[in-house]
Design a protein around this motif. Sequence first.
Motif, PDB file in Angstrom:
ATOM      1  N   LYS A 127      31.045  37.322  35.777  1.00  0.00           N
ATOM      2  CA  LYS A 127      31.679  38.629  35.633  1.00  0.00           C
ATOM      3  C   LYS A 127      33.192  38.586  35.847  1.00  0.00           C
ATOM      4  CE  LYS A 127      27.622  41.060  35.693  1.00  0.00           C
ATOM      5  NZ  LYS A 127      26.805  39.864  35.685  1.00  0.00           N
ATOM      6  N   THR A 128      33.807  37.465  35.531  1.00  0.00           N
ATOM      7  CA  THR A 128      35.262  37.377  35.621  1.00  0.00           C
ATOM      8  C   THR A 128      35.726  36.284  34.671  1.00  0.00           C
ATOM      9  OG1 THR A 128      37.138  36.842  37.015  1.00  0.00           O
ATOM     10  CG2 THR A 128      35.089  35.778  37.567  1.00  0.00           C
ATOM     11  N   GLU A 129      36.989  36.399  34.211  1.00  0.00           N
ATOM     12  CA  GLU A 129      37.516  35.271  33.456  1.00  0.00           C
ATOM     13  C   GLU A 129      38.819  34.777  34.096  1.00  0.00           C
ATOM     14  OE1 GLU A 129      39.470  35.307  29.905  1.00  0.00           O
ATOM     15  OE2 GLU A 129      40.882  36.688  30.804  1.00  0.00           O
ATOM     16  N   ASP A 130      39.012  35.171  35.359  1.00  0.00           N
ATOM     17  CA  ASP A 130      40.186  34.711  36.091  1.00  0.00           C
ATOM     18  C   ASP A 130      39.826  33.422  36.826  1.00  0.00           C
ATOM     19  OD1 ASP A 130      42.303  34.271  37.667  1.00  0.00           O
ATOM     20  OD2 ASP A 130      42.481  36.327  38.427  1.00  0.00           O
ATOM     21  N   LEU A 131      40.520  32.328  36.444  1.00  0.00           N
ATOM     22  CA  LEU A 131      40.155  31.037  37.040  1.00  0.00           C
ATOM     23  C   LEU A 131      40.428  30.990  38.542  1.00  0.00           C
ATOM     24  CD1 LEU A 131      41.389  28.737  34.182  1.00  0.00           C
ATOM     25  CD2 LEU A 131      39.049  29.044  34.922  1.00  0.00           C
ATOM     26  N   ASP A 132      41.357  31.820  38.998  1.00  0.00           N
ATOM     27  CA  ASP A 132      41.660  31.805  40.430  1.00  0.00           C
ATOM     28  C   ASP A 132      40.497  32.318  41.281  1.00  0.00           C
ATOM     29  OD1 ASP A 132      44.019  30.652  40.156  1.00  0.00           O
ATOM     30  OD2 ASP A 132      45.246  32.275  40.972  1.00  0.00           O
ATOM     31  N   GLU A 133      39.614  33.082  40.633  1.00  0.00           N
ATOM     32  CA  GLU A 133      38.481  33.607  41.396  1.00  0.00           C
ATOM     33  C   GLU A 133      37.304  32.638  41.428  1.00  0.00           C
ATOM     34  OE1 GLU A 133      37.485  37.549  40.207  1.00  0.00           O
ATOM     35  OE2 GLU A 133      39.594  38.161  40.305  1.00  0.00           O
TER      36      GLU A 133
END
Lengths: 121, 506
Positions: free
Chosen positions: A103-109
Motif C-alpha cells: 500500500k505504498t510506493e515510497d521506497l523510504d517506507e
Amino acid sequence: MRVLLPVIIGLLYATGIYLILRRSMVKVIFGLVVLGHAANLMIFTVGRLTKGSPAFVPHGATGIAEPFADPLPQALILTAIVIGFGIQAFTIALFKKTCQSLKTEDLDEMRNTDQLEKESP
Amino acid sequence: MNRLIILPVLVPLTTALIMLLLPRRIAVHRLLGVLSTLLLSVVSVILLNSVLSGGILSLQAGGWAAPFGITMVVDTFSCIMLAMASLIGLTTAIYSIGSVDEKQEHNFYHPLIQLLLMGINGAFLTGDIFNLYVWFEVMLISSFVLLVLEGKPEQFEGAIKYVTLNLLSSAIFLAAVGILYGMAGTLNMADLAMRLPMLEHRELLSVAAVLFLITFGIKAAVFPLFFWLPASYHTPHVAVSAIFAGLLTKVGVYAIIRFFTTIFTLESTPFIHHILLWVSAFTMVTGVLGAVAQYDLRKLLSFHIISQIGYMIFAIAIQSPLAIAGGLLFIVHNIAAKTNLFYLSGIIRLLSGSWNLRQIGGLYATYPLLGLLFLVPALALAGIPPLSGFWAKLTVIQAGLEAQQWLAVSVALMVSILTLYSMIKIWNEAFLKDNPLSGDEGQRGREYHGLSAGKKTALIAPAIILAMFTIVSGLWFEPFFILAKGASLELLDAGIYSKAVTGGIP
C-alpha cells in the motif's frame, strides 16, 4: 553522430542514475530501463559507426574494404535488448504487486526487512 | 566425452520443460527434481574424472572454432563448482519435499529450482563473457520468482531491494563487456587472456576491470555492496533461502576468481588486488558484526554469508597458488555448511514455531540428536578441527602469513572468534536455555509432528548428507587439498586454459 552518440550515452547514464536514486518506485523502474539503454548504446558505439558499408564480403572478393562496422556488438545488443525486455516486464509486474501488497510506493517506507527486531515471515 | 559438457545445462532444462508440461502432477515434479539432480551429480563426477585424467575439456557450440563461436569449458575449478551445485541441488530437491507446501509446488516451485540450477551451471561452464551475462540473467530471473513465490508483503519488500541492485549490476556488467570488447575485439575468455597482455591501447583496461569488480562484487555481496542480501535472504521459503545461501553468492565469487586470475592477471591490473584485500577485511568484519547483533535465526545466518565471502575474497587478493587453493576449499566447505545451517534453521522453526531466538529454547532436552546435527556445520563454520572449515581456514591463513599480510590475517582470526561466538549464541539460545514459552508446551512442535513420516525423513536426510560431507571432508582432507591445489595451479597459469580452448592458435 560521432559526437552526438557519446553525449546521448552520457545523458542517459546521468538520467538513469538520477532516477534510481529517487524514492518513487515508478521512477526507479524508469531509471533501470534507461541505464540498460545507455549500456546498449555504448556497446553499439564500441562497434564503430559507419554509413553505407555493410559488413558483408562482396561477391568474388576475399575481404571487406575498411571502414566497416563490427556486426558482433549489434548482435550482442539484440540479445541484451530481448533479455532486458523480459526482465523489465517482470520487474514492472513485481513492482505493481509490491505496491498493492504494501500500500505504498515510497521506497523510504520499505525498511521492515532491514530492521533488527522485525521477525521474518 | 566433450559432448558431456552440455549436460549440466541440458538436464535441468529438459526436466523443467517436462515438469511444465505436467503442471498438475506434483508427485512427478518431486520425483523428477530428485532424479535430475542425481543425474547432475553423476555427470559432474564423470566430468571431474575426465578433467583430472585428460586436462581441460572444451565444447565449441555449432562447430565454430574457438574465438568466434560460443565456447563451453570445464576445468578442475568448474568441475568442483558443478559438483557442489549438484550436491546442493540434490539436497534441496529432497528438503523441498518435506518443507514446501503444495500451493507453492502448484505455482511451479520445482521447475523454477531446475531453471535456477541451469543458470548456475551455465555460469560455471561458459567460456565467453557475454554468455556469462546471459547465464547470470537466467539465474536471476528464476531467483526473482522464487523469492516472491509465497506472495507475502515482506517478500515483496525484500525482492524490491534484491531486484533493483541486481539489475543495476547487470547494467554495469553489460557496459564492462562493451568496453572490454572495444579494446580487445573478442569475448572469449581464453582469447582475452592471451590478448590483454599484448594490447596497445590499455587506458580503459582498469576501467573495465573495476566495472567487472563492482558487478561481481554486487553478486557476491562484498563489503560496500552487500545491502541487498540481508534485506532479502530471510524472506523467502527456507528451502529457497538455503539454495540461495549456498550457491548464488558463490557464483559471484566464481566470476571474481575466473576474471581476476585468468583474464586480468596481477601484471595487467595490480591495483585490483589491493582493492580486494581491503574489501575482504571489511567484508569479514561487517558481516560478522551484523550477525552478532541479530536475534532472528535466518538474518543471523544471512549476515554470516557475507562474513564468509570475505575469506574467499581474501584468498583471491593474495593470489598465491596456496591462497587460491585455500579459497576453493573454503568455497566447498562453506557451500555445504551454510546450506546445512539453513536447512536446520527450517527444522528448528517447525519445532518451535518461531525464527526469533528469544522465543526458542530447550531444544537440546527434547531433541538431542538435532543438537548434534546442528553442531557439525556450526563448528565447521567457526573453524574447529577436525571439520572441513578448520582446514580451509588454516590454508587461507597460512597463505596470508606467507604473503605477510599481518593485518588482514589478524582480522581473519578475530572474525573466527566472533563467528564462534554467534554460533554459540544460537546454540545457547535455541538448544540450551529453558523454553521461554513453557506455558503452552502442547503448542510446541505441533507443526513438525503433524507431518507424515516421509516428510520428516525428507527434512532430516539432507541435513545428515551435508553433515556427513562436512565431517568426511574434514577427516579425509588430503584428496580435497590435492584437488584444490591442482585447480589453483590451473587457474594461475592462464596459458593452460587458453591453449586448451583455442588449441594454441593465437
